[in-house]
Every structure is written in C-alpha cells, then in structure tokens.
Write a protein that holds these residues in place. Sequence first.
Motif, PDB file in Angstrom:
ATOM      1  N   LEU B  68     -66.676  15.849 -18.877  1.00  0.00           N
ATOM      2  CA  LEU B  68     -65.415  15.602 -19.559  1.00  0.00           C
ATOM      3  C   LEU B  68     -64.543  14.771 -18.619  1.00  0.00           C
ATOM      4  CD1 LEU B  68     -63.868  16.412 -22.214  1.00  0.00           C
ATOM      5  CD2 LEU B  68     -62.564  17.969 -20.743  1.00  0.00           C
ATOM      6  N   TYR B  69     -63.972  13.707 -19.161  1.00  0.00           N
ATOM      7  CA  TYR B  69     -63.184  12.768 -18.348  1.00  0.00           C
ATOM      8  C   TYR B  69     -61.690  12.917 -18.618  1.00  0.00           C
ATOM      9  CZ  TYR B  69     -67.439  10.114 -17.186  1.00  0.00           C
ATOM     10  OH  TYR B  69     -68.667   9.734 -16.706  1.00  0.00           O
ATOM     11  N   ILE B  70     -60.901  12.735 -17.568  1.00  0.00           N
ATOM     12  CA  ILE B  70     -59.455  12.573 -17.709  1.00  0.00           C
ATOM     13  C   ILE B  70     -59.044  11.404 -16.809  1.00  0.00           C
ATOM     14  CG2 ILE B  70     -59.074  15.026 -18.210  1.00  0.00           C
ATOM     15  CD1 ILE B  70     -57.971  15.353 -15.368  1.00  0.00           C
ATOM     16  N   HIS B  71     -57.834  10.918 -17.014  1.00  0.00           N
ATOM     17  CA  HIS B  71     -57.402   9.801 -16.171  1.00  0.00           C
ATOM     18  C   HIS B  71     -55.882   9.773 -16.105  1.00  0.00           C
ATOM     19  CE1 HIS B  71     -56.017   7.918 -19.795  1.00  0.00           C
ATOM     20  NE2 HIS B  71     -55.783   6.782 -19.215  1.00  0.00           N
ATOM     21  N   GLY B  72     -55.383   8.950 -15.225  1.00  0.00           N
ATOM     22  CA  GLY B  72     -53.936   8.801 -15.118  1.00  0.00           C
ATOM     23  C   GLY B  72     -53.584   7.985 -13.896  1.00  0.00           C
ATOM     24  N   SER B  73     -52.282   7.956 -13.631  1.00  0.00           N
ATOM     25  CA  SER B  73     -51.798   7.191 -12.483  1.00  0.00           C
ATOM     26  C   SER B  73     -52.233   7.847 -11.180  1.00  0.00           C
ATOM     27  CB  SER B  73     -50.276   7.133 -12.533  1.00  0.00           C
ATOM     28  OG  SER B  73     -49.763   6.846 -11.247  1.00  0.00           O
ATOM     29  N   ASN B  74     -52.508   7.035 -10.195  1.00  0.00           N
ATOM     30  CA  ASN B  74     -52.818   7.556  -8.856  1.00  0.00           C
ATOM     31  C   ASN B  74     -51.723   8.494  -8.353  1.00  0.00           C
ATOM     32  OD1 ASN B  74     -54.968   5.858  -8.977  1.00  0.00           O
ATOM     33  ND2 ASN B  74     -54.167   4.348  -7.518  1.00  0.00           N
TER      34      ASN B  74
END
Lengths: 232, 232
Positions: B68-74
Amino acid sequence: MSETDTVASKGTPPSPRTRVRRMAERADYETATLHAILDDAYVCHVAFADERGVHCIPTACWREGDHLYIHGSNGSRMLKLAAEGAQCCVTVMHLDGLVLARSAFHHSMNYRSAMIYGAFEVVPAEQKAAALDAFLNHIARGRVNEVRRGDRNELAATTILRLPLDEAVSKIRTGGPSDDEADLALPVWAGVLPLALKPLPPERVAAQAGECPDDAPDYVKAWAQRAALTSR
Amino acid sequence: MSETDTVASKGTPPSPRTRVRRMAERADYETATLHAILDDAYVCHVAFADERGVHCIPTACWREGDHLYIHGSNGSRMLKLAAEGAQCCVTVMHLDGLVLARSAFHHSMNYRSAMIYGAFEVVPAEQKAAALDAFLNHIARGRVNEVRRGDRNELAATTILRLPLDEAVSKIRTGGPSDDEADLALPVWAGVLPLALKPLPPERVAAQAGECPDDAPDYVKAWAQRAALTSR
C-alpha cells in the motif's frame, strides 16, 4: 497536495500538537466547524498504543455537547484500554472529491477532517441509557421511541466512553485545483470529481406476517426519498 | 454491535495482533479480500506514535502488488517518521450501511475494513515517477497520458512510501440485523439503510479560451454517467 503554508487559519490551536503546519491555511480551530464535521459522521478512527504497538480502529461515534462518544462490548480491548485512560487520537474524515489539476503534482482531494487528542472517560452507569438514546437518534431520529430499548443486562454488557473535544483541530479543503501559472494553458481537463456518502434505497428485512409494520417510519421514508433523488 | 465470537473466519491470521477476537466470524485473512477493500479506497488512516503521543492521519493511498502506497511533501512529519521505520497501523474502512434492529442493542453497521501493521519503506528515487503514475491511474485511469507529469524538482520534493501487506486483516459485516428471537414479533421497522460513496456530477474549472478542452476525457464522462444514474 502540494500547497505551501501561507494564510492564517481560523481560530487558534488549543495545543502544540493540534497546530497544523502543512497547509496551515486549511486548519480551523472553531468549535462550530468541529461540531459540523463530527455530526456528519457515523464512524471515527481511534488510534491508541499498547504493548503490541499502535492500533487504528474504526468505530461508530456520535457527539453530544462537548464530547465525542463511542461504545461497544465490555470485552473490547480498545474500550478497556481507553477506559483506563490511554491517550488516544480520534479522527473523522469526509472525502468530498478528487481534485484534478493540469499537472500531476497539483492533484489533490477535497475533504473535511477533524482530529481530537485526549483520554476517554467512562460514562457512568446511570447515564448509559440516555447516551445510547442519543446514539440511536443520531442514526435515525425518533427511532428510540419505537425499538425495544436496552434492558439491564444489555446496558451492563456495554461500555460507553466519551472524549472531551477541547484538544481538537479541523482541516478542510474545498474548491478546484491550484495549478501553476505556467500550466493553465495546457489542454487538460481540470476540475473536481465530487464524492459524497449517499443513501441507497432502504432494504427492509423480509416481511413476514406480524413481523414488520407496513408503514415505514418517517426516517426510513426520508432515506428512501433521498436515495431516489438523482445526484443533487 | 453485540454478536459473540462464534464461527471460523476465512484464512488464518498472519500474526497475533491481526487475529480478530471480537466477532471473529467477520474476519477475513485472504489476500483477494484485502486487495478488493484497498482498491476501493482513495484514503486510509495512518496511526503512529512519536514523543507527543499517538496520531491518526488520513491520507491518500493506492495499492500496487503487495504494497500500500502513500505520498506527500518531504516536509510532512508523518512521512518523515514513517520513512524512519516507525511502526504503523493503517486502516481503510468503507461504511456500507446502518443496520436497524428491533432492539436498540442489536443495531449495527455494515462495512468492509482492512487493517495493516508494519513499517513503511521509502520508494527509491528511480521508482518515484512510476509510482505516481500508478496513483494517478488509481484516481482516473488514463489521465497520466494527459497531464503534465512531475518534473525533477516536483519529484524530488515528494516522498513516496510503501507498506508491505503481509501483516493484515480484513473485517466485513453484511446483511440485515440479527435480533433476538423474542424480539422478532415486535412491530418495529427492521432492515438496512445502505450507504455508498457515490460520484456527483464533475465540476470543471471555469472554462476560458484555450484553457480547457471541450471534450472531457473518458473517465470524466464515465463519472458524469455514474453520477446521473438514480441510486442503483
């Protein structure tokens, strides 16, 4: 999901950990906003930690006054821990739409979310029946006058907890994409694909003689009407 | 929400903390079930702990293969902690309906939920573009061929994390209320008030000359058609 922190948020954070830092302009510390988001929810996610790690459990919720309520069987591990005063973070989120920008980077989502930190307190035995009435009214207004209410054993088997709302923050995104100036001329469809948790037609249990009244109560009729409406 | 543990669940729990004990008959440890629940979701709740307590953060998600993937700003604190290997619990939940029983005690909800325990791993730089393409395809299939894809700076500013799905459990409730035998004759409407996250009509950004194509892409047309349908 890439906007930078800019504008002031609404209200002031009640604690350091409720202060929104990423996209702070979406933060809202007003009680009315919090109540509206919670009152629109049937379910919250309760995060807590024990010796086996951090857990995130979805459960039914309702608000009354300055508390968010949850309930369940006395045997629930989550409720036992929460009843012992475990620090929790409770989150409610409504997904309102997918935001399609001209650039992949500026895609986003519209949502209304609320996050509450704190420790639950146990609702005392003499207040349980009233609390469950409030829950039933949240699910279906007026139904509390129709059903068989909880008897002594059922109430005794149920734990009800409430979390004070004083360490909370709401976060909201609305509107279309915010593309970079340079991308505005790109021939790409841009806008919002809105989403909403909508009622579908009520499904009555198989009617057998004497089992179910022919006339549905008002809240079921209202549900059916809302379900029959074409998208708003 | 009161049924006792009875029947066997589907599959076997991958770990002690994924073994469902309350209402174990609702548990499902099959991969296909897990994938179906995750693929139906735009958003998950990520629970983790730091020195300020336990947190529960909703964020966009997508599945590819066994992750399962998530993402966002560093700059996101959650992503920083998760990237450092913090133990997390990630939950997805679809609320499918309110279950109205003849007795207050047996009211329940229909839902499909998935809970995953573990530590995220950082998606390496050279795999970021492909991972974000997969995300965009999850949001709107084919759109990746239309938008301006992330440039070097945008990709560098984005952290992408993935969580292995090997310590996971699904939990599902379907169907009508399970009232006590003694309550079946009560003249109370009983059944399900179904709910679903439904598409509403697409909202295109204000069309200005040269800004937006007249013909919407297929996934927007499909969204509009689904939105136009009366409740299924």
